[in-house]
Design a protein around this motif. Sequence first.
Motif, mmCIF file in Angstrom:
data_model
loop_
_atom_site.group_PDB
_atom_site.id
_atom_site.type_symbol
_atom_site.label_atom_id
_atom_site.label_comp_id
_atom_site.label_asym_id
_atom_site.label_seq_id
_atom_site.Cartn_x
_atom_site.Cartn_y
_atom_site.Cartn_z
ATOM 1 N N THR A 9 -10.658 0.238 -1.798
ATOM 2 C CA THR A 9 -10.100 0.755 -3.047
ATOM 3 C C THR A 9 -9.116 1.895 -2.812
ATOM 4 O O THR A 9 -8.358 2.250 -3.702
ATOM 5 C CB THR A 9 -11.226 1.246 -3.973
ATOM 6 O OG1 THR A 9 -11.985 2.250 -3.282
ATOM 7 C CG2 THR A 9 -12.145 0.100 -4.354
ATOM 8 N N ALA A 26 -6.571 3.027 0.419
ATOM 9 C CA ALA A 26 -6.105 2.788 1.791
ATOM 10 C C ALA A 26 -4.670 3.268 1.910
ATOM 11 O O ALA A 26 -3.902 3.248 0.953
ATOM 12 C CB ALA A 26 -6.208 1.303 2.141
ATOM 13 N N TYR A 41 -8.911 -5.644 -6.706
ATOM 14 C CA TYR A 41 -8.291 -5.408 -5.403
ATOM 15 C C TYR A 41 -8.375 -6.650 -4.508
ATOM 16 O O TYR A 41 -8.786 -6.552 -3.351
ATOM 17 C CB TYR A 41 -8.975 -4.230 -4.702
ATOM 18 C CG TYR A 41 -8.862 -2.914 -5.410
ATOM 19 C CD1 TYR A 41 -7.821 -2.029 -5.122
ATOM 20 C CD2 TYR A 41 -9.795 -2.535 -6.374
ATOM 21 C CE1 TYR A 41 -7.715 -0.809 -5.772
ATOM 22 C CE2 TYR A 41 -9.696 -1.316 -7.029
ATOM 23 C CZ TYR A 41 -8.661 -0.468 -6.730
ATOM 24 O OH TYR A 41 -8.560 0.745 -7.379
ATOM 25 N N ASP A 55 -6.111 -8.235 -3.019
ATOM 26 C CA ASP A 55 -5.224 -8.093 -1.863
ATOM 27 C C ASP A 55 -5.706 -7.014 -0.901
ATOM 28 O O ASP A 55 -5.119 -6.845 0.173
ATOM 29 C CB ASP A 55 -3.809 -7.754 -2.320
ATOM 30 C CG ASP A 55 -3.757 -6.513 -3.193
ATOM 31 O OD1 ASP A 55 -4.729 -6.258 -3.932
ATOM 32 O OD2 ASP A 55 -2.753 -5.782 -3.141
ATOM 33 N N ARG A 56 -6.760 -6.290 -1.283
ATOM 34 C CA ARG A 56 -7.301 -5.258 -0.403
ATOM 35 C C ARG A 56 -8.605 -5.704 0.269
ATOM 36 O O ARG A 56 -9.313 -4.880 0.844
ATOM 37 C CB ARG A 56 -7.552 -3.973 -1.199
ATOM 38 C CG ARG A 56 -6.302 -3.378 -1.834
ATOM 39 C CD ARG A 56 -5.415 -2.719 -0.807
ATOM 40 N NE ARG A 56 -4.233 -2.128 -1.426
ATOM 41 C CZ ARG A 56 -4.201 -0.915 -1.958
ATOM 42 N NH1 ARG A 56 -5.285 -0.168 -1.943
ATOM 43 N NH2 ARG A 56 -3.092 -0.448 -2.495
ATOM 44 N N ILE A 60 -8.415 3.426 6.019
ATOM 45 C CA ILE A 60 -9.227 3.073 4.861
ATOM 46 C C ILE A 60 -10.085 4.280 4.514
ATOM 47 O O ILE A 60 -10.916 4.713 5.316
ATOM 48 C CB ILE A 60 -10.117 1.846 5.161
ATOM 49 C CG1 ILE A 60 -9.241 0.616 5.430
ATOM 50 C CG2 ILE A 60 -11.064 1.582 3.991
ATOM 51 C CD1 ILE A 60 -10.011 -0.590 5.924
ATOM 52 N N PHE A 70 -6.056 -6.923 6.711
ATOM 53 C CA PHE A 70 -5.888 -7.403 5.347
ATOM 54 C C PHE A 70 -5.210 -8.779 5.357
ATOM 55 O O PHE A 70 -4.730 -9.243 6.398
ATOM 56 C CB PHE A 70 -5.053 -6.421 4.529
ATOM 57 C CG PHE A 70 -5.719 -5.094 4.328
ATOM 58 C CD1 PHE A 70 -6.622 -4.898 3.304
ATOM 59 C CD2 PHE A 70 -5.433 -4.021 5.168
ATOM 60 C CE1 PHE A 70 -7.246 -3.668 3.114
ATOM 61 C CE2 PHE A 70 -6.043 -2.792 4.989
ATOM 62 C CZ PHE A 70 -6.955 -2.617 3.959
ATOM 63 N N MET A 119 0.843 -1.202 0.000
ATOM 64 C CA MET A 119 0.000 0.000 0.000
ATOM 65 C C MET A 119 0.877 1.250 0.000
ATOM 66 O O MET A 119 2.037 1.208 0.416
ATOM 67 C CB MET A 119 -0.921 0.019 1.218
ATOM 68 C CG MET A 119 -2.006 -1.031 1.198
ATOM 69 S SD MET A 119 -3.234 -0.798 2.533
ATOM 70 C CE MET A 119 -2.300 -1.360 3.943
#
Length: 840
Positions: free
Chosen positions: A567, A569, A531, A533-534, A578, A546, A326
């Motif tokens: 979407t 973060a 996303y 991984d989000r 977030i 996460f 991120m």
Amino acid sequence: MKLPDSRLTEALLATGLPVASDLPAICEFLVKTGILVLQAEPGAGKTSLVPLALANHPVLGKGKIIVLEPRRIAAVSAASRASELLQEKPGARAGYRVRYESAISADTRIEFITEALLPSMILASPGLPEVSTVILDEFHERSVHADLALALALDCRELNPSLRILLMSATIDAADIAQKLGAAMLRVPGRTFPVETSYQPMVDSARSGNDKTVFRDSNAGFFAGGISAMLAKHDGDLLAFLPGMAEINRTRAALTSLDSRSDIITLHGSMGLNEQRQALNPEAGSRRRVILATSIAETSLTVPRVTMVADAGLARGSAYDARTGMDRLHTGFVSRAQADQRRGRAGRLGKGSCVRFWSEGEYLLDAARPQILSSEISQLVLQLSAWGVIRGDGIHWLDAPPESAWQSAQGLLRMLTLIDGDGKINDRGLRVLKTGLHPRLGSLVRRGVETSQGQAAAFMAAVIGEQISESDKTVDETAGAILSALKQGRGDDDSRRVEREFRRICSQSGISPGLGGLQLPSGGALLASAYPDRIARRVSGTLFTFANNRNAASKNNFDGTEWIVATDADAGEMVGRIFSASIIQAEDVREALAPLTEKLITVEWRGWKPAVTERTAAGAFLFGEKRLAPAAHAQLILAALSARLASEGFACLPVSEQTANLVSRLGYFYRHTPGAADDMPGPQSPVLAREASLWLLPFVTVESSGLRAELLTADIVLQALLYRYSRWKTRLDAACPEYFITPAGSSRKIVYPEDSDAFLELKIQELFGTTSSPTACEKPLVLKLLSPAGRPLQVTSDLGSFWRGAYREIRNPLKARYPKHYWPEDPLQAEPTKGLKPRR
């Protein structure tokens, strides 16, 4: 009437701009060397005049001149100025191409474009055969797009040796960059008027603790008061630099109550191009203006009527954290070069004034760090993969991106199925690349097309790409509100920006752009394709975690749902934030997390009894587990045993007294025998732990019926050690015997400490008749002599000296204390004994 080319040189000289007289030299340097670094001070006229001069040169003018600008408004303004000098409208010999807008014709010889457009041009036309020169203007900003454009342009020169590259800036470190590129360098003076500069540091009470980069409401009031004082003292318009929209809004609110005679205007990158034009071009006779701007106004632009600059000294940026996957938002001080660029805005048209709202002694970096060293680079990696570059060192960089960022970007692209396992772009990746979107958003659109939700995916991508979000709404709620407003014809500026981007995405992706029948899906299943991984799971309250175990907090409770997909973060320091997310149903999570889901078989230990478990998980999210029979996974268990020993070291093994004695003897031998360290590993050494598979595992067996007992015992360890050191066993027994056999026939254990000499404890009578101390590794043993009752009498490593000296002193006291025992006058000639008297 168009200005004939034959008169262009005279027209350029007539501008009176400092760079005009150097134009012939610039052209000749570029023709001769191929790559030129031009440092031209503010006001020199480099952006306006240099492209025109190159286009009018007999060699360089044979191809197009491509000028890269860092921002859309800069490209449009530069094209307009060049066309004005040519007495033409943009789109004739000079034009521009930016997102959503272009002014290009078949006659266009000079194209001003944004930096992000060059890679797609190169991919479409390798080598740029129709281009004579690529100019990178304001290169000191060192955006990711600029560094990629330069790297690709350098590659193009191998295909097209006649291609020239020109780097231009006012504050560029020309000598350093020229040396790195093997390029020529030229400096040109500028034309700026004197700017009176003063410092007005923010008061301490306005700061948050000691953090000088925080700009809160109290700072906004202080800053607005400073602006008001400048307006009262000087004529003209004022340009104020702030780090972002939040600070602009706070300052605007504070300034409104202080000044009613000026128009307060905002200028930032998220505004539409027409809005930016209006901010930069005041109407004749309009009121004084206060322009609250981000870094967008630092370079390339001359803002009419501005005579004052108020600089908060801050800039906002993001740094990518490859560990968390991120970005981290941060606000920091500008560099010295940025501060000088900002101050120069006040001296373009005449004498000006600048107030810097920080201490004059504040430390500033000389120049901003290249973005490529701290940015997320998945789009760059995808573009280079299409160019054939799949390794970070596969192209000539001015500053190469970190390997960790490169690997992280490739990991994301593989997860999105845009590149193959070897890093090469696939058909899906090529389709995403054509959209011009970030790989995540491009994947969202492709997923929509593949599932007959193309319009919905394109609209969601437009909302996310335009950064339209509200903290108290989900992404789909925000998108739904914008769509409803557009359908009812009451959209605001944000809505119109989304609609414009939606239509562009549809055009690039072959999707019908109609909004009438568009229905947006609820939930985040579609968003999760971009996303995965989000996806985050609620921990408690508004705290989510996460798959990478990173925690982040949200202002939105999301109706108490268990799962969301974020979407937007920020990784944060300890706990991230977030900013926007959507709810995703639990039944959709498993499918969405498929790219991250793995079946992992692990070995856990209870003592030395292994338990084999199969877990189905996506990072920190566990979806199921079951126990497996150990016998079916013997090799995995043995590998886990070896890994445990390598990690925990020799001390974790079960050791009996016999094994401990062997280890201590080996250690003493290793430390005190010359050459032993060259020929054998020391016991308990890291080498021995790493080589467990060679000496220990052959003695370990996993029974076919499973494990009912410890896999590893002290006896197994002893056997394995004897095997491992079998080569040295004979030498070991001779040099470091386990026991000493006394002259009286007793067996006494020798102790081998780690940090002192070996020693032996025994009763004094057992050594009668022994003339010298026994040895270990040719060193005399330390003898701890005991009385008949086992009490300490004497410690010596020289037995002969003890008999001749100390013994004589203690003999009579011992004889008196132990009258039944044997105390000879000459111990060297006496017979040893284990009892009261020696045998006759």
